[in-house]
Write a protein that holds these residues in place. Structure first.
Motif, PDB file in Angstrom:
ATOM      1  N   GLU A 174       2.703  11.700  -2.080  1.00 36.66           N
ATOM      2  CA  GLU A 174       1.339  12.234  -1.930  1.00 36.66           C
ATOM      3  C   GLU A 174       0.393  11.613  -2.957  1.00 36.66           C
TER       4      GLU A 174
ATOM      5  N   GLN B 143      -0.324   8.117  -1.848  1.00 37.08           N
ATOM      6  CA  GLN B 143      -1.224   8.124  -0.690  1.00 37.08           C
ATOM      7  C   GLN B 143      -2.677   8.239  -1.130  1.00 37.08           C
ATOM      8  N   ARG B 144      -2.935   9.072  -2.123  1.00 41.25           N
ATOM      9  CA  ARG B 144      -4.306   9.209  -2.633  1.00 41.25           C
ATOM     10  C   ARG B 144      -4.789   7.914  -3.285  1.00 41.25           C
TER      11      ARG B 144
ATOM     12  N   ALA C 192      -5.349   5.142  -0.658  1.00 43.36           N
ATOM     13  CA  ALA C 192      -6.561   5.357   0.144  1.00 43.36           C
ATOM     14  C   ALA C 192      -7.773   4.777  -0.578  1.00 43.36           C
TER      15      ALA C 192
ATOM     16  N   PRO D 282       0.515   6.601   6.688  1.00 41.00           N
ATOM     17  CA  PRO D 282       1.958   6.853   6.637  1.00 41.00           C
ATOM     18  C   PRO D 282       2.648   6.230   7.843  1.00 41.00           C
TER      19      PRO D 282
ATOM     20  N   PHE E 122       4.721   3.781   3.894  1.00 37.30           N
ATOM     21  CA  PHE E 122       3.402   3.559   4.469  1.00 37.30           C
ATOM     22  C   PHE E 122       3.372   2.314   5.338  1.00 37.30           C
TER      23      PHE E 122
ATOM     24  N   TYR F 182       2.564  -0.851  -5.450  1.00 40.03           N
ATOM     25  CA  TYR F 182       2.977   0.035  -4.354  1.00 40.03           C
ATOM     26  C   TYR F 182       3.859  -0.686  -3.326  1.00 40.03           C
TER      27      TYR F 182
ATOM     28  N   TYR G 160       6.627   0.996  -1.390  1.00 43.76           N
ATOM     29  CA  TYR G 160       6.258   2.089  -0.489  1.00 43.76           C
ATOM     30  C   TYR G 160       5.955   1.610   0.933  1.00 43.76           C
TER      31      TYR G 160
END
Length: 499
Positions: A338, A341-342, A345, A357, A366, A388, A391
């Motif tokens: 989470e 993800q922030r 973005a 996702p 992702f 990242y 991910y």
């Protein structure tokens, strides 16, 4: 009659005073220009690289000097003699100078060595703000000394802002160097250790034990987004349903007839075994607990305190540390996902791409894809996501500016499963960078200027199952050679998916 001339500053002190005032205004002007219109430099010039690397050496001087000025004013509340105008002017002037040098060196460092991302931007803007506050503080104090007035609330206000801005900028700088949790990580030892919210007797055999086992062992292939064999193992209700085989995963009271138990007990080499492909299966203890639960009626309400079987209780006691660790890991992974993800973005909005996702990755990874019309996106933009890379499981850079050099960075995406490079400048020279990605199963190279010799690198890809080559200049002979040497790898002469 008093003919005495008004007092004036000695020439040296007068010159020094105007120098401090003038330099403070100059620095504020430079900071403003860097904020509004950053200077364009040759990023490859080694001279800028050398100067930029002085940043970590210089930045400690303004930090110490600003804090020292603040401490002296605080001590003056107890003893006014600590406010020595000559000393304070020197400290403020030096802090202003070293702040200016630190900002310039930091700017050169970020440009010459291609630093980028939200943390870099925040650190840079924080440094500009701190430098501005230092210069204004020095300017105000110089004016008060020249007019022989006591420091005003405006001066103290800017001194306070300087310290606050300095603290923020230093924190972001530390996060850049050591990671965002560098300061907070040691404090975790002061927090109470995580303990189960329930006593062992209150824990549910399915909800707290078996569901955790299935989540860690099976849910990657049997979830809402990827239900292999149409079988879901993510809830009690789903376990009681039939999959594609028309057999129920769990039949309450009938372990021998339950498809789940049958599959986990198959030999490792059996194609029907769960989990497949050599992945570690359930342990004997885990299978024993699952068997007991099914034979006992597969109740969702059965608590450990209701179990009287001594053998099962002993197995639960032995397994409990692993279950608790797995639960904590699941929670930690969810929180990290989470947070990522922030952050992604924000980074995606800056680079003009889309991060979502991956709907086939059970909420753990992702997907990255170009927007339409595509923005300018090449190796430099891709590097901004380097923190990242683990991910990403699905990446589409169709119609982007990436070339073979960018495959070096994509090769660091260890969880990448599908890669779309459609309509790019890929010749295949950089394909060896992708050969060590264990999960890569699908590669779309349609409408790229691939060269025959470079395409043969695909022979070293361990798990590649699909390759799209529509619209490429690859010869039939090379395609046929690939098919003969890797018959399990499907070569598709169609355009293929864009994502």
């Amino acid at each position: 009659m008093n003919n005495q001339k008004p007092q004036t500053l000695p020439p040296v002190r007068f010159l020094a005073s105007w120098t401090v005032a003038g330099f403070s205004l100059l620095t504020v002007a430079v900071y403003g220009s860097l904020y509004l219109a950053p200077v364009s430099l040759d990023a490859q010039n080694p001279f800028w690289v050398v100067l930029g690397r002085f940043h970590p050496l210089v930045l400690h001087f303004p930090i110490v000097l600003i804090l020292l000025v603040t401490v002296l004013f605080l001590l003056a509340l107890l003893k006014p003699a600590f406010v020595n105008p000559l000393l304070l002017r020197g400290l403020l002037g030096a802090s202003m100078l070293f702040s200016f040098l630190a900002v310039l060196a930091g700017y050169l460092l970020s440009v010459s060595e291609a630093y980028s991302g939200p943390l870099v931007s925040n650190h840079f803007y924080g440094a500009l703000l701190t430098g501005t506050f230092v210069s204004v503080t020095a300017f105000l104090y110089e004016g008060q000394v020249r007019s022989k007035k006591a420091p005003t609330p405006l001066f103290f206000g800017f001194l306070l802002l300087t310290n606050a801005s300095l603290a923020y900028t230093s924190h972001v700088g530390g996060s850049l160097t050591h990671g965002e949790s560098y300061l907070s990580e040691p404090l975790k030892a002061l927090l109470p250790a995580k303990t189960p919210s329930k006593t062992p007797e209150e824990m549910l055999l399915y909800g707290d034990v078996l569901a955790t086992i299935l989540e860690t062992r099976c849910a990657n292939c049997h979830n809402q987004n990827k239900s292999k064999g149409d079988l879901l193992l993510t809830s009690h209700t789903a376990l009681l349903q039939a999959g594609k085989s028309k057999k129920k995963a769990v039949i309450p009271g009938d372990a021998a007839g339950s498809e789940l138990l049958q599959r986990v007990l198959l030999p490792e080499e059996d194609d029907e075994r769960m989990p497949p492909d050599g992945k570690p299966g359930l342990t004997e203890t885990e299978i024993s607990l699952l068997h007991f639960w099914v034979e006992s009626g597969a109740s969702e309400e059965l608590r450990l305190g209701q179990i009287t079987n001594d053998s099962i209780l002993a197995q639960l006691e032995q397994l409990m540390p692993d279950i608790l660790r797995a639960q904590h890991k699941i929670i930690a992974e969810k929180e990290a996902f989470e947070a990522a993800q922030r952050e992604l973005a924000e980074l995606a909005s800056e680079t003009g791409i889309e991060i979502i996702p991956d709907d086939l990755a059970n909420g753990k990874y992702f997907g990255m894809k170009m927007k339409f019309p595509p923005a300018s996106f090449g190796s430099e933009e891709l590097q901004q996501f380097s923190g990242y890379f683990p991910y990403f499981s699905r990446v589409s850079l169709a119609s982007s500016d990436v070339s073979d050099d960018a495959l070096f960075f994509i090769g660091k995406m260890s969880q990448l499963r599908r890669l779309v490079l459609q309509k790019t400048a890929i010749t295949g020279e950089g394909l060896p960078y992708l050969s060590d990605i264990p999960a890569l199963e699908e590669l779309n190279l349609s409408f790229t200027p691939l060269e025959d010799g470079h395409l043969l690198h695909l022979l070293s890809f361990p798990n590649l199952k699909k390759v799209y080559l529509f619209g490429t200049p690859i010869s039939e002979a090379v395609i046929e050679a690939l098919r003969q040497h890797r018959p399990e790898m499907e070569i598709i002469l169609e355009e293929g998916p864009f994502y």
